[in-house]
Design an enzyme around this catalytic site. Structure first.
Site, PDB file in Angstrom:
ATOM      1  N   GLY A  17      37.767 -39.672 -48.927  1.00 56.86           N
ATOM      2  CA  GLY A  17      38.945 -40.490 -48.622  1.00 56.86           C
ATOM      3  C   GLY A  17      39.938 -39.739 -47.748  1.00 56.86           C
ATOM      4  N   ASN A  18      40.019 -38.428 -47.980  1.00 51.21           N
ATOM      5  CA  ASN A  18      40.959 -37.621 -47.206  1.00 51.21           C
ATOM      6  C   ASN A  18      40.557 -37.514 -45.745  1.00 51.21           C
ATOM      7  OD1 ASN A  18      42.772 -36.815 -49.365  1.00 51.21           O
ATOM      8  ND2 ASN A  18      40.965 -35.799 -50.180  1.00 51.21           N
ATOM      9  N   LYS A 134      43.839 -38.172 -63.205  1.00 55.43           N
ATOM     10  CA  LYS A 134      43.744 -38.330 -61.756  1.00 55.43           C
ATOM     11  C   LYS A 134      45.102 -38.663 -61.152  1.00 55.43           C
ATOM     12  CE  LYS A 134      41.372 -40.024 -57.930  1.00 55.43           C
ATOM     13  NZ  LYS A 134      41.109 -38.957 -57.012  1.00 55.43           N
ATOM     14  N   LYS A 218      34.648 -41.341 -56.523  1.00 53.79           N
ATOM     15  CA  LYS A 218      33.690 -41.922 -55.573  1.00 53.79           C
ATOM     16  C   LYS A 218      32.351 -41.163 -55.542  1.00 53.79           C
ATOM     17  CE  LYS A 218      33.691 -39.282 -51.472  1.00 53.79           C
ATOM     18  NZ  LYS A 218      34.167 -38.056 -52.059  1.00 53.79           N
ATOM     19  N   LYS A 280      31.091 -33.444 -56.691  1.00 56.16           N
ATOM     20  CA  LYS A 280      30.007 -33.594 -55.710  1.00 56.16           C
ATOM     21  C   LYS A 280      28.722 -32.955 -56.235  1.00 56.16           C
ATOM     22  CE  LYS A 280      33.370 -33.249 -52.009  1.00 56.16           C
ATOM     23  NZ  LYS A 280      33.850 -34.618 -52.185  1.00 56.16           N
TER      24      LYS A 280
HETATM   25  P1  ADP Z   1      36.540 -35.198 -50.290  1.00 54.69           P
HETATM   26  O1  ADP Z   1      37.814 -35.855 -49.853  1.00 54.69           O
HETATM   27  O2  ADP Z   1      35.492 -35.183 -49.227  1.00 54.69           O
HETATM   28  O3  ADP Z   1      36.055 -35.704 -51.632  1.00 54.69           O
HETATM   29  P2  ADP Z   1      37.472 -32.755 -51.615  1.00 54.69           P
HETATM   30  O4  ADP Z   1      38.745 -32.146 -51.110  1.00 54.69           O
HETATM   31  O5  ADP Z   1      37.520 -33.507 -52.895  1.00 54.69           O
HETATM   32  O6  ADP Z   1      36.871 -33.631 -50.423  1.00 54.69           O
HETATM   33  O7  ADP Z   1      36.349 -31.579 -51.759  1.00 54.69           O
HETATM   34  C1  ADP Z   1      36.029 -30.723 -50.683  1.00 54.69           C
HETATM   35  C2  ADP Z   1      36.765 -29.395 -50.816  1.00 54.69           C
HETATM   36  O8  ADP Z   1      36.228 -28.626 -51.889  1.00 54.69           O
HETATM   37  C3  ADP Z   1      36.630 -28.445 -49.645  1.00 54.69           C
HETATM   38  O9  ADP Z   1      37.564 -28.727 -48.637  1.00 54.69           O
HETATM   39  C4  ADP Z   1      36.837 -27.063 -50.282  1.00 54.69           C
HETATM   40  O10 ADP Z   1      38.119 -26.561 -49.990  1.00 54.69           O
HETATM   41  C5  ADP Z   1      36.749 -27.312 -51.779  1.00 54.69           C
HETATM   42  N1  ADP Z   1      35.898 -26.395 -52.532  1.00 54.69           N
HETATM   43  C6  ADP Z   1      36.200 -25.896 -53.751  1.00 54.69           C
HETATM   44  N2  ADP Z   1      35.232 -25.102 -54.226  1.00 54.69           N
HETATM   45  C7  ADP Z   1      34.252 -25.078 -53.298  1.00 54.69           C
HETATM   46  C8  ADP Z   1      32.971 -24.432 -53.228  1.00 54.69           C
HETATM   47  N3  ADP Z   1      32.499 -23.673 -54.231  1.00 54.69           N
HETATM   48  N4  ADP Z   1      32.231 -24.619 -52.122  1.00 54.69           N
HETATM   49  C9  ADP Z   1      32.689 -25.397 -51.113  1.00 54.69           C
HETATM   50  N5  ADP Z   1      33.896 -26.043 -51.123  1.00 54.69           N
HETATM   51  C10 ADP Z   1      34.669 -25.886 -52.207  1.00 54.69           C
HETATM   52 MG    MG Z   2      37.189 -35.563 -53.533  1.00 57.43          MG
END
Ligand code: ADP
Ligand code: MG
Length: 328
Positions: A17-18, A134, A218, A280
């Site tokens: 979403g970001n 959340k 999501k 994820k």
């Molecule tokens: P989205 O909006 O795509 O769901 P998020 O911000 O929720 O994205 O998740 C992605 C972020 O997770 C990355 O930008 C990164 O900073 C963070 N992150 C935290 N831990 C890890 C890790 N172990 N490996 C990779 N990214 C990580």
């Molecule tokens: Mg996220």
């Protein structure tokens, strides 16, 4: 081409979403971000893959609540969170549907793309109801938060960045109500946009389903949908190359492949935080555990094609060349 990945494989592509509205960006900037995503999707379709697109809605649902709340000062009308979720599905669904359609037509492909209003079934007994976690919407002062808490029964928590934010429960999705419709559309050659914002959370009693005040993750919703439509790949696209161990430290290493078992072990160890990479990796592991030959992929939006070829991105697979983890 990757072993086990046929050219007509069905891929569920989950978009963050970001990625559509980065902090401080204007409303118009969304179109540029949506077009980047649309190019990626169309290029996958051009290669012969069948694609279902899902997306987050964190920033957008926050904006809707803020607008309604401002207007509400005059009209004293509120909105429920399920309806706000539905609004974000229309908003981003429209943008994606148009942009993906344009990108398909530019490639000489048919404009077959449709967004489906989607509902995620959650449980009334989910432990998440007892502890809203959340954060959504704008930041408030302590006084404003206390007033709104009384007026609307909302729950607030202090944010580490200062101020207060509304927090809502985030129950786990059990099933996607429209999964069969999505599959039917895919079988008819459509790119389908579904479970926007994790889907509108609903609970069931007998023959009735009804919206509830929550926001579904999501990544989890995409995994459930992928399982229910029998997808081959769950591709979670975000703003990093993949999942790292020792993320953010000089020793960080990009994971090339890991088994669901290894993924859960690293989750336990705290390598993947709850609010970002955690869902994820967990969703990716969940999908693989429930699928026959499918695999999950966590990769950078702009590099989805290379990731499908195994050049970048983290795969979660039941077998990583006989190992439980491989690095790049
Ligand atoms: P989205 O909006 O795509 O769901 P998020 O911000 O929720 O994205 O998740 C992605 C972020 O997770 C990355 O930008 C990164 O900073 C963070 N992150 C935290 N831990 C890890 C890790 N172990 N490996 C990779 N990214 C990580
Ligand atoms: Mg996220």
């Amino acid at each position: 081409m990757v072993a086990g990945l046929e050219k007509n494989s069905l891929i569920v592509v989950a978009l963050g979403g970001n990625a559509f509205m980065r902090k401080g960006e204007s409303f118009d900037a969304q179109w540029r971000n949506v077009r980047i995503a649309a190019e990626t999707i169309a290029s996958l379709v051009e290669q012969g893959y069948r694609v279902v697109v899902t997306h987050g809605n964190g920033p957008q649902v926050g904006i809707i609540l803020e607008w309604v709340q401002r207007a509400g000062k005059e009209s004293s009308r509120g909105i429920t969170l399920d309806v706000a979720d539905a609004m974000t599905q229309g908003w981003l669904g429209y943008m994606l549907q148009q942009a993906i359609g344009n990108a398909l037509e530019e490639r000489g492909l048919e404009r077959r793309v449709v967004a489906v209003v989607s509902q995620s079934l959650v449980s009334k007994d989910d432990p998440a109801w007892r502890e809203p976690t959340k954060p959504i919407g704008p930041f408030y002062s302590k006084e404003e938060a206390e007033k709104l808490a009384i007026e609307y029964g909302w729950v607030f928590k202090p944010d580490p960045r200062g101020g207060y934010r509304r927090v809502v429960p985030s129950p786990k999705p059990l099933s996607i109500v429209e999964a069969r419709t999505v599959r039917m559309l895919v079988d008819n050659g459509y790119v389908v946009i579904a479970v926007g914002g994790g889907g509108i959370p609903v609970v069931r009693s007998n023959h009735w389903i009804q919206g509830v005040e929550a926001v579904v993750d999501k990544d989890y919703a995409s995994a459930v949908l992928a399982r229910e439509i029998d997808a081959d790949v769950l591709a979670i696209l975000t703003d990093v190359e993949g999942a790292y161990v020792d993320y953010g430290r000089p020793s960080q290493k990009l994971i090339k492949c890991m088994t669901p078992h290894k993924a859960r072990e690293l989750l336990e160890k705290g390598e993947f935080p709850k609010g970002s990479m955690g869902p994820k990796v967990e969703a990716g592991a969940m999908f693989v555990e429930h699928s026959k030959n499918g695999f999950s992929l966590i990769a950078m939006l702009e590099r989805a094609r290379e990731a499908l070829e195994g050049l970048t991105g983290t795969r979660i697979m039941s077998d990583c060349e006989g190992q439980d983890i491989l690095f790049f």
